[in-house]
Write a protein that holds these residues in place. Structure first.
Motif, mmCIF file in Angstrom:
data_model
loop_
_atom_site.group_PDB
_atom_site.id
_atom_site.type_symbol
_atom_site.label_atom_id
_atom_site.label_comp_id
_atom_site.label_asym_id
_atom_site.label_seq_id
_atom_site.Cartn_x
_atom_site.Cartn_y
_atom_site.Cartn_z
ATOM 1 N N PRO A 1 0.827 -1.217 0.000
ATOM 2 C CA PRO A 1 0.000 0.000 0.000
ATOM 3 C C PRO A 1 0.859 1.264 0.000
ATOM 4 O O PRO A 1 2.041 1.244 0.339
ATOM 5 C CB PRO A 1 -0.806 -0.117 1.295
ATOM 6 C CG PRO A 1 -0.711 -1.549 1.697
ATOM 7 C CD PRO A 1 0.608 -2.037 1.200
ATOM 8 N N MET A 2 0.233 2.369 -0.372
ATOM 9 C CA MET A 2 0.884 3.662 -0.287
ATOM 10 C C MET A 2 1.003 4.077 1.177
ATOM 11 O O MET A 2 0.372 3.494 2.061
ATOM 12 C CB MET A 2 0.072 4.712 -1.065
ATOM 13 C CG MET A 2 -0.038 4.419 -2.556
ATOM 14 S SD MET A 2 -1.256 5.480 -3.393
ATOM 15 C CE MET A 2 -0.567 7.109 -3.106
ATOM 16 N N VAL A 3 1.839 5.070 1.435
ATOM 17 C CA VAL A 3 1.950 5.607 2.797
ATOM 18 C C VAL A 3 0.592 6.150 3.219
ATOM 19 O O VAL A 3 -0.055 6.894 2.472
ATOM 20 C CB VAL A 3 3.019 6.717 2.865
ATOM 21 C CG1 VAL A 3 3.026 7.369 4.241
ATOM 22 C CG2 VAL A 3 4.391 6.143 2.543
ATOM 23 N N GLN A 4 0.154 5.774 4.395
ATOM 24 C CA GLN A 4 -1.163 6.173 4.860
ATOM 25 C C GLN A 4 -1.278 7.693 4.948
ATOM 26 O O GLN A 4 -0.401 8.369 5.490
ATOM 27 C CB GLN A 4 -1.440 5.547 6.234
ATOM 28 C CG GLN A 4 -2.866 5.754 6.723
ATOM 29 C CD GLN A 4 -3.143 4.980 7.999
ATOM 30 O OE1 GLN A 4 -2.247 4.365 8.564
ATOM 31 N NE2 GLN A 4 -4.386 5.021 8.469
ATOM 32 N N GLY A 5 -2.357 8.216 4.392
ATOM 33 C CA GLY A 5 -2.592 9.654 4.407
ATOM 34 C C GLY A 5 -1.951 10.394 3.249
ATOM 35 O O GLY A 5 -2.121 11.603 3.124
#
Length: 210
Positions: free
Chosen positions: A162-166
């Motif tokens: 996943p991408m970095v959260q936020g």
């Protein structure tokens, strides 16, 4: 008259030898030959060598599969096939919607002009200083994505993840992501295994078609 004849005789005698004057003079000079490949001359900073597909600081790929590099190539040496990232199945290889599922460069055709680098909108494709590309097998000169993809650096984890959260795609290209987070590292440990497809996102036995 005798002296003239003697001088002419000497000139004719030594004329063939005079042509070797330059050769004899260089025999005693220091040899300037480079002992390649034992000694390699460093290339210039802007040298056009083998291509590289770059990553973001957390390990996600910069290539979005737009195929602009393939369109810009005057030698038709690049093959790109894009695919959609799928968060539901854990198949995210780049920020945004798409990634380069297949990426090949045929170095039998490539003329190292650098037009593909100029066409890339994400700076995913750059050229390294590596120039030793000779081979005795034509098939081995078609480089696939796993060969072109930049190695993982400190702070990166292998895609997919996943991408970095936020963070969104714009944040990645603004340089706000500086490395993989603890959540990404845990996700990779939980989902990656030796039986997974390689980090390039393409099956390991995918054929070369460029």
């Amino acid at each position: 008259m005798a002296d003239t004849n003697k001088q002419g005789f000497l000139e004719e005698l030594f004329a063939p030898v005079a042509g070797f004057g330059v050769t004899f003079a260089t025999m005693f000079r220091k040899v300037a030959t480079e002992e390649y490949p034992e000694e390699k001359r460093p290339t210039q900073l802007r040298f056009h060598g083998r291509h590289q597909l770059n990553r973001h600081p957390d390990g996600l790929e910069k290539c979005v599969g737009c195929e602009l590099c393939a369109w810009a190539c005057p030698a038709d040496a690049i093959l790109v096939e894009g695919a959609d990232n799928d968060d539901a199945s854990g198949q995210r290889f780049s920020p945004g919607e798409r990634y380069g599922r297949v990426y090949q460069i045929n170095y039998l055709r490539c003329i190292f002009c650098g037009l593909c680098i100029e066409a890339c909108p994400t700076r995913a494709l750059t050229m390294t200083n590596e120039y030793e590309l000779a081979d005795n097998n034509r098939a081995d000169l078609i480089f696939t994505k796993d060969q072109l993809l930049a190695p993982l650096q400190s702070g990166m984890v292998p895609a997919p993840h996943p991408m970095v959260q936020g963070m969104d795609e714009k944040d990645y290209y603004k340089g706000k992501v500086t490395g993989a987070t603890t959540e990404q590292e845990e996700w990779v440990r939980a989902h990656h295994s030796d039986d997974d497809a390689d980090a390039s996102g393409a099956p390991a036995d995918e054929g070369k078609t460029a």
